[in-house]
Design an enzyme around this catalytic site. Structure first.
Site, PDB file in Angstrom:
ATOM      1  N   GLY A  15      -3.546  15.569   8.726  1.00 41.87           N
ATOM      2  CA  GLY A  15      -4.252  16.021   7.503  1.00 41.87           C
ATOM      3  C   GLY A  15      -3.508  16.926   6.290  1.00 41.87           C
ATOM      4  O   GLY A  15      -4.212  17.743   5.747  1.00 41.87           O
ATOM      5  N   ASN A 109      -7.678   6.257  -2.436  1.00 46.85           N
ATOM      6  CA  ASN A 109      -6.684   5.948  -1.191  1.00 46.85           C
ATOM      7  C   ASN A 109      -5.593   6.649  -1.920  1.00 46.85           C
ATOM      8  O   ASN A 109      -5.106   6.429  -3.004  1.00 46.85           O
ATOM      9  CB  ASN A 109      -6.675   4.732  -0.682  1.00 46.85           C
ATOM     10  CG  ASN A 109      -5.508   4.856   0.683  1.00 46.85           C
ATOM     11  OD1 ASN A 109      -5.705   5.714   1.455  1.00 46.85           O
ATOM     12  ND2 ASN A 109      -4.773   3.739   0.736  1.00 46.85           N
ATOM     13  N   HIS A 111      -1.374   6.040  -1.398  1.00 44.31           N
ATOM     14  CA  HIS A 111      -0.293   5.116  -0.796  1.00 44.31           C
ATOM     15  C   HIS A 111       1.092   5.547  -1.136  1.00 44.31           C
ATOM     16  O   HIS A 111       1.252   5.744  -2.169  1.00 44.31           O
ATOM     17  CB  HIS A 111      -0.661   3.616  -1.231  1.00 44.31           C
ATOM     18  CG  HIS A 111       0.334   2.616  -0.507  1.00 44.31           C
ATOM     19  ND1 HIS A 111       0.049   2.132   0.479  1.00 44.31           N
ATOM     20  CD2 HIS A 111       1.174   1.951  -1.328  1.00 44.31           C
ATOM     21  CE1 HIS A 111       0.899   1.126   0.793  1.00 44.31           C
ATOM     22  NE2 HIS A 111       1.696   1.109  -0.439  1.00 44.31           N
ATOM     23  N   SER A 138       1.178   6.370  -5.067  1.00 44.82           N
ATOM     24  CA  SER A 138       0.248   6.066  -5.887  1.00 44.82           C
ATOM     25  C   SER A 138      -1.047   6.435  -5.443  1.00 44.82           C
ATOM     26  O   SER A 138      -1.467   6.276  -4.217  1.00 44.82           O
ATOM     27  CB  SER A 138      -0.055   4.321  -6.034  1.00 44.82           C
ATOM     28  OG  SER A 138       1.477   4.160  -6.288  1.00 44.82           O
ATOM     29  N   ASP A 147      -4.432  -2.469  -1.024  1.00 40.88           N
ATOM     30  CA  ASP A 147      -3.622  -1.400  -1.953  1.00 40.88           C
ATOM     31  C   ASP A 147      -3.532  -2.281  -3.098  1.00 40.88           C
ATOM     32  O   ASP A 147      -2.860  -2.278  -3.770  1.00 40.88           O
ATOM     33  CB  ASP A 147      -2.454  -1.247  -1.229  1.00 40.88           C
ATOM     34  CG  ASP A 147      -2.327  -0.479   0.070  1.00 40.88           C
ATOM     35  OD1 ASP A 147      -3.265   0.167   0.243  1.00 40.88           O
ATOM     36  OD2 ASP A 147      -1.467  -0.762   0.771  1.00 40.88           O
ATOM     37  N   GLU A 176       3.040  13.509  -2.886  1.00 37.86           N
ATOM     38  CA  GLU A 176       1.473  13.301  -2.728  1.00 37.86           C
ATOM     39  C   GLU A 176       0.763  14.488  -2.838  1.00 37.86           C
ATOM     40  O   GLU A 176      -0.522  14.486  -3.245  1.00 37.86           O
ATOM     41  CB  GLU A 176       1.662  12.610  -1.110  1.00 37.86           C
ATOM     42  CG  GLU A 176       2.409  11.219  -1.277  1.00 37.86           C
ATOM     43  CD  GLU A 176       2.156  10.590   0.475  1.00 37.86           C
ATOM     44  OE1 GLU A 176       1.194  11.277   1.055  1.00 37.86           O
ATOM     45  OE2 GLU A 176       2.812   9.953   0.717  1.00 37.86           O
TER      46      GLU A 176
END
Length: 321
Positions: A15, A109, A111, A138, A147, A176
């Site tokens: 997480g 999401n 990726h 992304s 995706d 990220e």
């Protein structure tokens, strides 16, 4: 300040992206709050972190469960927590079509590649083997195709000589953690951002035949017909004339219809102070659950009500309003 968007985060393991989203949500000016962290593995370390910060958690192992039943339980947990959006953060489950459809436009999401390059797995190794100068991350909307949804934001990460997939993955993870909160913040703010709403309305209005934009009383408006003889069929209202809403003003069939709609759906419609006496209705844009197909239908209906017959015939009939 507008109410914060309510976000559920789905995880499967540590997480770390969830933690980045959570702590960013506590910064001044954050547009969202985390109302639930849910996992398909009750042993996910991220659950304990979320609980320690006072966030409601939910865990349900997928083992031995039908995929659709597990999806439904996860979705129900998000709804019960009052979530408006779901952010997948290392959620290692492919979601079924019913789940994706239910949360369409509200399911994000992250990726680990620069989409559309390298959807799926082994992204870092594939980028290295291709000789790419950069990998990256992304944030995208989730659709039924893997995706392939709209990319909301990206960060590039240089690939260094001698990099292994693990080396690159470690640096991309740092990226990220910066990208996801910023992209989520930007996306959930769109619902209240007049500039974004105007851009969407403008795109839909100008897609109609023989349409052009002209300002009216300080607000953008759209007309059908010639530059000199065209007639207005829509206006953009950014809280003008005492309105508390960002809205689209379009023509109804008359005062009876206008008043009926306002009475039945006050969360969606209002009678504009300046235009209402002429049968124009305010379609509220800065609200939860806005359906852009409905907005497009209103624009087309209003356009047809004033378009010259020869022009109206150039647009095939639709099933809209």
């Amino acid at each position: 300040m507008a109410d914060k968007a309510r976000v559920a985060v789905f995880i499967s393991g540590r997480g770390t992206n969830m933690a980045a989203l959570l702590y960013a949500s506590q910064l001044p000016g954050a547009a969202y709050e985390i109302v639930l962290v849910a996992a398909n593995d009750p042993a996910s370390a991220g659950l304990a972190l979320a609980a320690s910060e006072g966030v409601t958690t939910f865990a349900l192992s997928h083992r031995g469960m039908d995929r659709a039943a597990h999806d439904a339980a996860m979705s129900a947990a998000a709804r019960e927590a009052g979530a408006q959006y779901i952010a997948l953060a290392g959620y290692m489950r492919i979601l079924g079509d019913a789940f994706v459809l239910e949360w369409q436009g509200r399911l994000l999401n992250i990726h680990p590649s620069l989409l559309p390059r390298y959807p799926g797995l082994d992204t870092h190794q594939r980028a290295i083997e291709a000789g790419d100068s950069h990998g990256g991350a992304s944030v995208h909307l989730v659709t039924g195709e893997l995706d392939a949804g709209e990319v909301l934001g990206q960060l590039r990460v240089a690939i260094l000589p001698g990099d292994t997939a693990d080396d690159l993955a470690a640096r991309v993870l740092f990226a990220e953690h910066q990208l996801y909160p910023a992209a989520l913040q930007d996306y959930v703010s769109r619902a209240q951002d007049a500039g974004h709403l105007l851009a969407r309305v403008r795109e839909l209005a100008l897609a109609l035949p023989r349409t052009h934009e002209r300002e009216s009383h300080g607000a953008p408006g759209w007309r059908v017909g010639g530059e000199t003889s065209g007639r207005y069929f829509a206006y953009f209202n950014d809280r003008h004339h005492g309105s508390e809403h960002v809205a689209l003003l379009v023509k109804t069939g008359g005062m009876d219809e206008l008043l009926d709609l306002v009475e039945a759906q006050p969360q969606a419609y209002f009678k504009p102070a300046y235009y209402g006496a002429s049968g124009w209705i305010g379609v509220i844009l800065d609200r939860e659950g806005l359906d852009w197909d409905d907005v497009a239908a209103w624009l087309e209906r209003s356009w047809r009500s004033v378009a010259p017959a020869a022009v109206a015939r150039t647009l095939p009939a639709s099933n809209g309003n």
